[in-house]
Design a protein around this motif. Structure first.
Motif, PDB file in Angstrom:
ATOM      1  N   ALA A   4      -0.458   5.026 -16.095  1.00 48.98           N
ATOM      2  CA  ALA A   4      -1.412   6.037 -15.525  1.00 48.98           C
ATOM      3  C   ALA A   4      -0.810   7.233 -15.622  1.00 48.98           C
ATOM      4  O   ALA A   4      -1.564   8.390 -15.237  1.00 48.98           O
ATOM      5  N   LYS A   5       0.445   7.669 -16.003  1.00 53.03           N
ATOM      6  CA  LYS A   5       1.156   9.017 -15.828  1.00 53.03           C
ATOM      7  C   LYS A   5       0.600   9.687 -16.929  1.00 53.03           C
ATOM      8  O   LYS A   5       0.600  11.081 -16.620  1.00 53.03           O
ATOM      9  N   THR A   6       0.381   9.444 -17.980  1.00 55.12           N
ATOM     10  CA  THR A   6       0.090  10.186 -19.217  1.00 55.12           C
ATOM     11  C   THR A   6      -1.139   9.376 -20.194  1.00 55.12           C
ATOM     12  O   THR A   6      -1.197   8.137 -19.702  1.00 55.12           O
ATOM     13  N   ASN A   7      -1.403   9.891 -21.095  1.00 54.54           N
ATOM     14  CA  ASN A   7      -2.426   9.273 -21.810  1.00 54.54           C
ATOM     15  C   ASN A   7      -1.810   8.872 -22.899  1.00 54.54           C
ATOM     16  O   ASN A   7      -2.410   8.246 -24.071  1.00 54.54           O
ATOM     17  N   GLN A   8      -0.476   8.684 -23.007  1.00 54.70           N
ATOM     18  CA  GLN A   8       0.091   8.108 -24.094  1.00 54.70           C
ATOM     19  C   GLN A   8       0.576   6.600 -23.941  1.00 54.70           C
ATOM     20  O   GLN A   8       0.373   6.104 -22.860  1.00 54.70           O
ATOM     21  N   CYS A   9       0.575   5.695 -24.974  1.00 56.15           N
ATOM     22  CA  CYS A   9       0.932   4.200 -24.931  1.00 56.15           C
ATOM     23  C   CYS A   9       2.358   3.781 -25.300  1.00 56.15           C
ATOM     24  O   CYS A   9       2.799   4.504 -26.170  1.00 56.15           O
ATOM     25  N   LEU A  35       0.717  -1.175  -0.036  1.00 54.96           N
ATOM     26  CA  LEU A  35      -0.216   0.017  -0.064  1.00 54.96           C
ATOM     27  C   LEU A  35       1.084   1.311  -0.052  1.00 54.96           C
ATOM     28  O   LEU A  35       0.563   2.249  -0.635  1.00 54.96           O
ATOM     29  N   GLN A  36       2.116   1.235   0.818  1.00 52.40           N
ATOM     30  CA  GLN A  36       2.765   2.499   0.811  1.00 52.40           C
ATOM     31  C   GLN A  36       3.523   2.769  -0.616  1.00 52.40           C
ATOM     32  O   GLN A  36       3.449   3.608  -1.092  1.00 52.40           O
ATOM     33  N   GLU A  37       3.723   1.539  -1.328  1.00 54.48           N
ATOM     34  CA  GLU A  37       4.506   1.726  -2.589  1.00 54.48           C
ATOM     35  C   GLU A  37       3.219   2.042  -3.640  1.00 54.48           C
ATOM     36  O   GLU A  37       3.767   3.114  -4.620  1.00 54.48           O
ATOM     37  N   ASN A  38       2.116   1.733  -3.400  1.00 54.82           N
ATOM     38  CA  ASN A  38       1.083   2.184  -4.424  1.00 54.82           C
ATOM     39  C   ASN A  38       0.757   3.529  -4.228  1.00 54.82           C
ATOM     40  O   ASN A  38       0.600   4.434  -4.966  1.00 54.82           O
ATOM     41  N   ILE A  39       0.819   4.045  -2.724  1.00 54.39           N
ATOM     42  CA  ILE A  39       0.598   5.613  -2.571  1.00 54.39           C
ATOM     43  C   ILE A  39       1.787   6.323  -3.152  1.00 54.39           C
ATOM     44  O   ILE A  39       1.471   7.444  -3.836  1.00 54.39           O
ATOM     45  N   GLN A  40       3.018   5.878  -2.853  1.00 59.31           N
ATOM     46  CA  GLN A  40       4.129   6.705  -3.579  1.00 59.31           C
ATOM     47  C   GLN A  40       4.015   6.662  -4.775  1.00 59.31           C
ATOM     48  O   GLN A  40       4.337   7.751  -5.535  1.00 59.31           O
ATOM     49  N   ASP A  41       3.409   5.643  -5.610  1.00 57.41           N
ATOM     50  CA  ASP A  41       3.770   5.797  -7.233  1.00 57.41           C
ATOM     51  C   ASP A  41       2.565   6.751  -7.544  1.00 57.41           C
ATOM     52  O   ASP A  41       2.912   7.442  -8.551  1.00 57.41           O
ATOM     53  N   LYS A  42       1.529   6.886  -6.718  1.00 55.72           N
ATOM     54  CA  LYS A  42       0.437   7.614  -7.302  1.00 55.72           C
ATOM     55  C   LYS A  42       0.737   8.958  -6.980  1.00 55.72           C
ATOM     56  O   LYS A  42       0.014   9.949  -7.830  1.00 55.72           O
ATOM     57  N   LEU A  43       1.620   9.370  -6.187  1.00 58.63           N
ATOM     58  CA  LEU A  43       1.977  10.614  -5.706  1.00 58.63           C
ATOM     59  C   LEU A  43       3.355  11.142  -6.228  1.00 58.63           C
ATOM     60  O   LEU A  43       3.826  12.268  -5.834  1.00 58.63           O
ATOM     61  N   ARG A  44       3.643  10.480  -7.130  1.00 57.64           N
ATOM     62  CA  ARG A  44       5.304  10.793  -7.657  1.00 57.64           C
ATOM     63  C   ARG A  44       5.446  12.096  -8.296  1.00 57.64           C
ATOM     64  O   ARG A  44       6.690  12.597  -8.318  1.00 57.64           O
TER      65      ARG A  44
END
Length: 399
Positions: free
Chosen positions: A388-393, A27-36
């Motif tokens: 999740a960071k951009t709309n590009q693939c 969970l901590q890793e997932n939060i850090q990833d979303k708030l990078r």
């Protein structure tokens, strides 16, 4: 003084006993990833709680991000102070004055640190008296207050909160392994992917594309749905299967009433190959019992015969209205209803068999050798990584 932390509460994760540490770390890793994208944000954990250090950031966009992270039961803006009664009084008064249209309040103290000299109940009274003394036109209501000020006196510090934002609950994505989502582009399969993610599953997706019968817009629609699902997890690999040749062969060679069943069996075989290559342990589908001919009990029994992989069906017993409701809530509905057909809707038999038999499906398949077409489909798979960071693939080859 200001709100300088976000306090995060766990839900059922707290019941994981000896395994709880791996859930909390994920969970901590997932939060850090979303708030990078937020500089100087720090995510720390203590016994039973996790905290985000804001370091001057506006908390609203951070809370909005955290509301979509599975594993978070609820979160609150918090003020961190030393375990000093005077500091706690000051912070509690600040929290009360920050409340909007507050006429009544309640104080709830939880003393985790038993070395703190004032018991919880006595501290409730101390704080209540202090708040009443330093405000006007406000009274105590222990049953239905306009504002509840919560004080957690922990080992390292005290945290004062006055509001609760509900999270999604569930388990952190990545704690329950990987599953391959059969993503069609309709309403059901994105919801199935979302619900699998809520149980801690990291999903990859597979889509069967039949150009020119299905358009590039239909393919893009699926990629857009995957993009929307990354809001609730990490990046998603979408495996695009060139299905035209194999699908045409099936509908040309198989009896009309069994063509849909055979097609679904071929999809399972190809999906199993992808699962094996990507070390994925299950498949997830948007199947809903009795919704269409391929989703009767008999159809699923016959289709399942060709794979030993577990098949997760989160929607199996839901009403369609329930599925649509979730689809709207997670933001996939408007994309799902775009009028770009997938391969399952363009080759619909006039009278598909609703109670197909395994013996007959095996008999019909034995009459035609699909090996070359199946291998061609597998070898032609294109993998598209949706982040999740951009709309590009980002594109990469799987085979």
């Amino acid at each position: 003084m200001q709100y300088d932390h976000i306090l995060i509460r766990y839900g059922e994760m707290a019941l994981k006993g000896k395994n709880i540490k791996q859930f909390i770390i994920r969970l901590q890793e997932n939060i850090q990833d979303k708030l990078r994208d937020f500089s100087n944000i720090k995510v720390k954990r203590t016994q039973g709680r996790m905290f985000i250090l804001l370091n001057g950031h506006d908390p609203e966009p951070i809370i909005n991000k955290c509301k979509n992270i599975f594993g978070i039961q609820s979160l609150s803006l918090a003020i961190k102070v030393k375990n000093d009664p005077e500091k706690i009084k000051e912070a509690s008064l600040y929290a009360l004055k920050k409340g909007k249209n507050v006429k009544t309040f309640k104080v709830s103290v939880k003393r985790i640190n038993k070395d703190f000299p004032i018991p919880s109940q006595e501290m409730n009274q101390v704080l209540g008296k202090h708040l009443l003394t330093n405000t006007e036109g406000i009274s105590v209501d222990v049953h239905e207050p306009d504002l509840e000020i919560k004080v957690e006196i922990r080992l390292e510090a005290a945290y004062i909160t006055s509001s609760v934002v509900q999270g999604l609950g569930g388990l952190p994505v990545g704690t329950s392994g990987k599953s391959l989502l059969l993503l069609s582009g309709g309403i059901d399969s994105p919801v199935a992917g979302y619900l699998a993610m809520k149980r801690g599953v990291h999903i990859e997706a597979i889509h069967f594309h039949s150009p020119p019968f299905t358009s590039e817009r239909a393919k893009q629609k699926v990629l857009d749905l995957a993009q929307q699902l990354t809001k609730y997890g990490k990046s998603i690999n979408v495996h695009i299967v060139p299905f035209t040749k194999l699908q045409q062969e099936i509908f040309r060679e198989m009896p009309n009433e069994y063509a849909m069943t055979i097609m679904r069996r071929m999809m399972m075989r190809i999906s199993e190959r992808v699962c094996h290559s990507q070390e994925i342990l299950s498949m997830t589908t948007g199947e809903n019992l009795g919704q269409v001919a391929s989703q009767t009990m008999e159809s699923m029994n016959t289709i399942n015969e060709v794979t030993n992989y577990p098949i997760i069906r989160p929607l199996i017993a839901m009403d369609k209205t329930e599925i649509i409701k979730i689809s709207r809530e997670i933001g996939t509905y408007e994309t799902s209803i775009l009028p770009y057909e997938d391969c399952c809707t363009i080759f619909v038999p006039k009278s598909p068999k609703t109670k197909p038999k395994r013996e007959k499906a095996n008999l019909f398949e034995a009459r035609t050798d699909f090996t070359d077409s199946l291998e061609e489909a597998v070898n032609g798979i294109e993998t598209i990584k949706i982040t999740a960071k951009t709309n590009q693939c980002a594109y990469e080859d799987l085979f």
